[in-house]
Design an enzyme around this catalytic site. Structure first.
Site, mmCIF file in Angstrom:
data_model
loop_
_atom_site.group_PDB
_atom_site.id
_atom_site.type_symbol
_atom_site.label_atom_id
_atom_site.label_comp_id
_atom_site.label_asym_id
_atom_site.label_seq_id
_atom_site.Cartn_x
_atom_site.Cartn_y
_atom_site.Cartn_z
ATOM 1 N N TYR A 141 30.432 -28.055 -1.116
ATOM 2 C CA TYR A 141 31.117 -26.806 -0.790
ATOM 3 C C TYR A 141 32.312 -26.550 -1.711
ATOM 4 O O TYR A 141 32.702 -25.409 -1.918
ATOM 5 C CB TYR A 141 31.627 -26.831 0.653
ATOM 6 N N LYS A 192 21.490 -39.207 1.274
ATOM 7 C CA LYS A 192 20.251 -39.101 0.488
ATOM 8 C C LYS A 192 20.334 -40.143 -0.621
ATOM 9 O O LYS A 192 20.231 -39.835 -1.824
ATOM 10 C CB LYS A 192 20.104 -37.661 -0.044
ATOM 11 N N ASP A 224 16.430 -36.199 5.242
ATOM 12 C CA ASP A 224 15.142 -35.596 5.632
ATOM 13 C C ASP A 224 14.615 -36.275 6.895
ATOM 14 O O ASP A 224 14.165 -35.626 7.843
ATOM 15 C CB ASP A 224 14.130 -35.638 4.470
ATOM 16 N N ASP A 248 26.360 -29.337 7.955
ATOM 17 C CA ASP A 248 26.183 -27.911 8.294
ATOM 18 C C ASP A 248 24.779 -27.702 8.847
ATOM 19 O O ASP A 248 24.590 -27.062 9.892
ATOM 20 C CB ASP A 248 26.400 -27.071 7.030
ATOM 21 N N ASP A 252 23.362 -27.361 13.157
ATOM 22 C CA ASP A 252 22.631 -26.220 13.727
ATOM 23 C C ASP A 252 21.368 -26.694 14.445
ATOM 24 O O ASP A 252 21.025 -26.195 15.521
ATOM 25 C CB ASP A 252 22.246 -25.198 12.637
HETATM 26 C C1 IPM Z 1 29.713 -23.408 9.817
HETATM 27 C C2 IPM Z 1 29.377 -22.156 9.053
HETATM 28 C C3 IPM Z 1 30.239 -22.104 7.802
HETATM 29 C C4 IPM Z 1 29.882 -23.297 6.939
HETATM 30 C C5 IPM Z 1 30.148 -20.788 7.009
HETATM 31 C C6 IPM Z 1 30.491 -19.598 7.864
HETATM 32 C C7 IPM Z 1 31.011 -20.818 5.781
HETATM 33 O O1 IPM Z 1 28.007 -22.126 8.778
HETATM 34 O O2 IPM Z 1 30.888 -23.556 10.204
HETATM 35 O O3 IPM Z 1 28.819 -24.219 10.053
HETATM 36 O O4 IPM Z 1 28.899 -23.264 6.180
HETATM 37 O O5 IPM Z 1 30.594 -24.302 7.026
HETATM 38 MG MG MG Z 2 26.886 -23.680 9.734
#
Ligand code: IPM
Ligand code: MG
Length: 362
Positions: A141, A192, A224, A248, A252
């Protein structure tokens, strides 16, 4: 002593869900002796509209002074074509970096009342309680060089750099081991290392830190495989530690195991425990302004704030219990409604405040 909380509603559903968290904080101030002063500032697209910048100096200054920060969410389609450094997401990334909020805690826990909201079979997810510890201020990032360049051939090439210095790996590993010590003492480091040198170093440093935590059972998975294991048998995990981008993505996935990303809070902490608290979901432009968003992730983020930055463990427990109680009472926003009646964002916020007051009376 009075504590200062910076409130950054942001974009999309951010303003709606943060309004509910403010109701909760007001109630904690009035009825539970929390002595917190709230001050609101702009971030993301909302800040860009006001000042041309997604993280104005005044917002950053307020966040620096504050004991804790509560954010809604940033981003909306109308800002997507802006230059990277004026986009809403950039404001959030700069805030994380400027305050050195390197340790991002993303719990994924399933409320028993919502077991049917998960896309996985109940037996795979019931009782699920995972903590993902994501490195938040380094990795791909932020790595340099980055950009899009034109080669001699005239073809364009995009590039980013995945880089981790030893001290960055060391501190996030310590953060994760400390958390594992407070939980079931199992830590899985995700990398990885079969392909990337940066992961080889990551693994080495994590193993070095592990020597200081002999009670924690450490394992390693390639990313993975980790993503597969998360949907195959998620209850094998207790704490997961990983880099910025892998975290990240995996967070999710883990969120969805619990049925709704609308339920999950997060904390991003610096080395002293000062933190930025935000729901892990985004600004959901498709439902913004409709008052159907689930405010519970933001309300649970307040609970994390009380626990990690404000030293108010008892109040944090109250908020957690109040959320459990409103779910028991059958309150559901659309994302967790399972085809039955759903309540609005503000009804849900009111229900949590009422459940909290009831705890005080009992
Ligand atoms: C998160 C979001 C952020 C990230 C975005 C909005 C920049 O997806 O907090 O997970 O990628 O860190
Ligand atoms: Mg995110």
């Amino acid at each position: 002593m009075s504590k200062k909380i910076a409130i950054l509603p942001g974009d999309g559903i951010g303003t709606e869900i943060v309004a509910e968290a403010i109701k909760l904080l007001d109630c904690l101030n009035q009825d539970f002796g929390l002595d917190a002063e709230l001050e609101t500032a702009a971030i993301g697209g909302a800040a860009y509209d006001e000042s041309g910048r997604p993280l104005p100096d005044s917002t950053l200054a307020l966040c620096k002074q504050a004991d804790a920060i509560l954010m809604g969410s940033v981003g909306a389609p109308q800002y997507e074509s802006l230059d990277r450094e004026t986009r809403p997401e950039w404001g959030l990334l700069q805030l994380r970096a400027s305050l050195e909020l390197f340790s991002n805690l993303r719990p994924a826990m399933l409320y028993p009342q919502l077991v049917n909201a998960s896309s996985l079979k109940p037996e795979l997810v019931s009782g699920l309680d995972i903590m993902i510890v994501r490195e938040l201020t380094g990795g791909i990032y932020f790595g340099e060089p980055r950009g899009i360049r034109t080669l001699e051939s005239g073809e364009r090439e995009g590039f980013n750099t995945l880089v981790y210095a030893e001290h960055e790996i060391d501190r996030i590993a310590r953060s994760a081991f400390d958390i594992a010590m407070l939980r079931n003492r199992k830590l899985c480091s995700v990398d990885k290392a079969n392909v990337l040198e940066v992961s080889e170093l990551w693994r080495e440093v994590v193993k070095d830190v592990a020597r200081e935590y002999p009670e924690v059972e450490l394992s390693h998975l390639y990313v993975d495989n980790a993503s597969m294991q998360l949907v195959r048998a998620p209850k094998q995990f207790d704490v997961i530690v990983t880099g910025n981008m892998f975290g990240d993505i995996l967070s999710d996935t883990a969120a969805m195991l619990t049925g709704s990303i609308g339920m999950l809070p997060s904390a991003s902490l610096d080395k002293n425990g000062k933190g930025l608290y935000e729901p892990i979901h985004g600004s959901a432009p498709d439902i913004a302004g409709k008052s159907i968003a689930n405010p519970l992730a933001t309300i649970l983020s307040v609970a994390m704030m009380l626990r990690y930055s404000l030293e108010q463990t008892e109040l944090a427990n109250f908020v957690d219990v109040a959320v459990g109680n409103v779910l028991n009472q059958g309150f559901r926003t659309a994302d967790i409604a399972d085809g039955t009646n759903s309540v609005s964002t503000s009804d849900m916020g009111d229900a949590v405040v009422a459940a909290l007051r009831a705890l005080n009376d009992s």
